[in-house]
Design an enzyme around this catalytic site. Sequence first.
Site, mmCIF file in Angstrom:
data_model
loop_
_atom_site.group_PDB
_atom_site.id
_atom_site.type_symbol
_atom_site.label_atom_id
_atom_site.label_comp_id
_atom_site.label_asym_id
_atom_site.label_seq_id
_atom_site.Cartn_x
_atom_site.Cartn_y
_atom_site.Cartn_z
ATOM 1 N N SER A 9 1.033 -1.097 -0.077
ATOM 2 C CA SER A 9 0.213 -0.017 -0.039
ATOM 3 C C SER A 9 0.867 1.223 -0.069
ATOM 4 O O SER A 9 1.559 1.399 0.939
ATOM 5 C CB SER A 9 -0.913 -0.031 1.321
ATOM 6 O OG SER A 9 -1.298 1.252 1.258
ATOM 7 N N ASP A 36 -4.759 3.675 -1.889
ATOM 8 C CA ASP A 36 -5.627 4.477 -1.033
ATOM 9 C C ASP A 36 -6.304 5.638 -0.975
ATOM 10 O O ASP A 36 -5.517 6.642 -1.005
ATOM 11 C CB ASP A 36 -5.426 4.048 0.371
ATOM 12 C CG ASP A 36 -5.195 2.656 0.650
ATOM 13 O OD1 ASP A 36 -6.134 1.930 0.656
ATOM 14 O OD2 ASP A 36 -4.035 2.457 1.275
ATOM 15 N N MET A 38 -8.851 8.540 -0.025
ATOM 16 C CA MET A 38 -9.878 8.989 0.964
ATOM 17 C C MET A 38 -10.206 10.457 1.071
ATOM 18 O O MET A 38 -9.381 11.291 0.734
ATOM 19 C CB MET A 38 -8.800 9.056 2.279
ATOM 20 C CG MET A 38 -8.409 7.550 2.601
ATOM 21 S SD MET A 38 -7.233 7.527 4.127
ATOM 22 C CE MET A 38 -6.590 5.840 4.230
ATOM 23 N N MET A 69 -12.147 5.097 -0.324
ATOM 24 C CA MET A 69 -12.921 5.144 0.668
ATOM 25 C C MET A 69 -13.348 6.826 0.777
ATOM 26 O O MET A 69 -13.069 7.592 1.230
ATOM 27 C CB MET A 69 -11.820 5.283 1.831
ATOM 28 C CG MET A 69 -11.293 3.959 2.261
ATOM 29 S SD MET A 69 -9.691 3.645 3.317
ATOM 30 C CE MET A 69 -8.773 3.649 1.930
ATOM 31 N N PHE A 144 -6.360 4.939 8.225
ATOM 32 C CA PHE A 144 -5.112 5.320 8.562
ATOM 33 C C PHE A 144 -4.372 3.879 8.507
ATOM 34 O O PHE A 144 -4.855 2.925 8.360
ATOM 35 C CB PHE A 144 -4.926 5.517 10.070
ATOM 36 C CG PHE A 144 -5.659 6.949 10.016
ATOM 37 C CD1 PHE A 144 -5.086 8.180 10.024
ATOM 38 C CD2 PHE A 144 -7.014 6.736 10.550
ATOM 39 C CE1 PHE A 144 -5.568 9.374 10.308
ATOM 40 C CE2 PHE A 144 -7.764 7.950 10.797
ATOM 41 C CZ PHE A 144 -7.117 9.300 10.748
ATOM 42 N N GLY A 145 -3.052 3.981 8.011
ATOM 43 C CA GLY A 145 -2.103 3.028 8.115
ATOM 44 C C GLY A 145 -1.320 2.664 9.489
ATOM 45 O O GLY A 145 -1.634 3.542 10.367
ATOM 46 N N GLY A 146 -0.851 1.668 9.892
ATOM 47 C CA GLY A 146 -0.204 1.618 10.932
ATOM 48 C C GLY A 146 -0.942 1.109 12.400
ATOM 49 O O GLY A 146 -0.505 1.140 12.916
ATOM 50 N N GLY A 177 -4.973 -4.119 6.142
ATOM 51 C CA GLY A 177 -4.924 -3.634 7.525
ATOM 52 C C GLY A 177 -4.102 -4.385 8.545
ATOM 53 O O GLY A 177 -4.526 -5.541 8.628
ATOM 54 N N GLY A 178 -3.162 -3.897 8.983
ATOM 55 C CA GLY A 178 -2.237 -4.582 10.063
ATOM 56 C C GLY A 178 -1.589 -6.197 9.526
ATOM 57 O O GLY A 178 -1.463 -6.926 10.467
ATOM 58 N N GLY A 198 1.164 -2.083 4.058
ATOM 59 C CA GLY A 198 1.649 -0.663 3.938
ATOM 60 C C GLY A 198 2.719 -0.813 4.760
ATOM 61 O O GLY A 198 4.093 -0.736 4.561
ATOM 62 N N SER A 199 2.621 -0.341 6.175
ATOM 63 C CA SER A 199 3.629 0.065 7.111
ATOM 64 C C SER A 199 4.811 -1.123 7.191
ATOM 65 O O SER A 199 5.830 -0.951 7.218
ATOM 66 C CB SER A 199 3.179 0.130 8.467
ATOM 67 O OG SER A 199 1.872 0.759 8.439
HETATM 68 C C1 DX5 Z 1 -6.224 1.821 5.558
HETATM 69 C C2 DX5 Z 1 -5.958 1.429 4.137
HETATM 70 C C3 DX5 Z 1 -4.922 0.462 4.173
HETATM 71 C C4 DX5 Z 1 -3.473 0.595 4.755
HETATM 72 C C5 DX5 Z 1 -2.819 -0.222 5.208
HETATM 73 O O1 DX5 Z 1 -7.418 2.561 5.432
HETATM 74 O O2 DX5 Z 1 -7.069 0.991 3.526
HETATM 75 O O3 DX5 Z 1 -4.510 0.244 2.721
HETATM 76 O O4 DX5 Z 1 -2.718 1.516 3.787
HETATM 77 O O5 DX5 Z 1 -1.942 0.068 5.943
HETATM 78 P P1 DX5 Z 1 -1.241 -0.962 7.099
HETATM 79 O O6 DX5 Z 1 -0.636 -2.130 6.155
HETATM 80 O O7 DX5 Z 1 -0.080 -0.169 7.626
HETATM 81 O O8 DX5 Z 1 -2.127 -1.421 7.966
HETATM 82 ZN ZN ZN Z 2 -6.613 0.026 1.569
#
Ligand code: DX5
Ligand code: ZN
Length: 221
Positions: A9, A36, A38, A69, A144-146, A177-178, A198-199
């Site tokens: 991501s 993503d 938003m 989103m 949000f990521g992370g 996510g996560g 992502g993270s």
């Molecule tokens: C959250 C996004 C995800 C996000 C995942 O709203 O849809 O795609 O980037 O990030 P991580 O892998 O850090 O949870």
């Molecule tokens: Zn996403």
Amino acid sequence: MNSKLIAPSLLASDFANLQRDIEMVNKSEADWFHIDIMDGVFVPNISFGMPVLQAINKHAQKTLDVHLMITDPDRYIKEFANLGADNLTVHFEACTHLHKTLQSIKSEGMKAGVAINPHTSVDLLKDVIKDIDLVIVMSVNPGFGGQSFIENTYNKIQRLKEIIVTHNAPTLIEIDGGVTDENAKKLVKAGADVLVAGSFVFKAKDSLETIKNLKKIANSK
Ligand code: DX5
Ligand code: ZN
């Protein structure tokens, strides 16, 4: 068994070095770019929009997996097709006429995805499952990521897989996510086909190696 896909991501990439991070993903064993979008209304955060996607598309050499989103996504379906999206995913919670939205996405030549928030039951997708190319099961609250992974996701994946098999649907299950090397195997075992990270990828010391390892774990016996 089809190979399991990894979708880094770009939300967690370094936006001041976006081209560098995109080239890293091009070179890596990753399969898709997860992007993503938003709007600050559907989710309490604003990420980036059309001009950034256009810039990404100039350099990215893999499938563009766009996760919207945003409220009322129908307004922008054509525009995202023109910007090079290969997969376009809308949120179940943001669509009043989901079946129609899915048809519009497909008529623009893209794969049609539906994302569901942690509180949304996968059973709500039964009546349209044959029309969905991919379901993004949110394993965090979007925005949000992370964030840390929600454990109930495994149950949702298993139930969704049952629905897909019962209806003989072509739908892929994507987890967002996560995701880390610690839950990747269990997610695939539950029925996941695509893992977004992502993270875990972009904050790693060696992102290339991290992707390689995730891909290996996801596809190990
Ligand atoms: C959250 C996004 C995800 C996000 C995942 O709203 O849809 O795609 O980037 O990030 P991580 O892998 O850090 O949870
Ligand atoms: Zn996403």
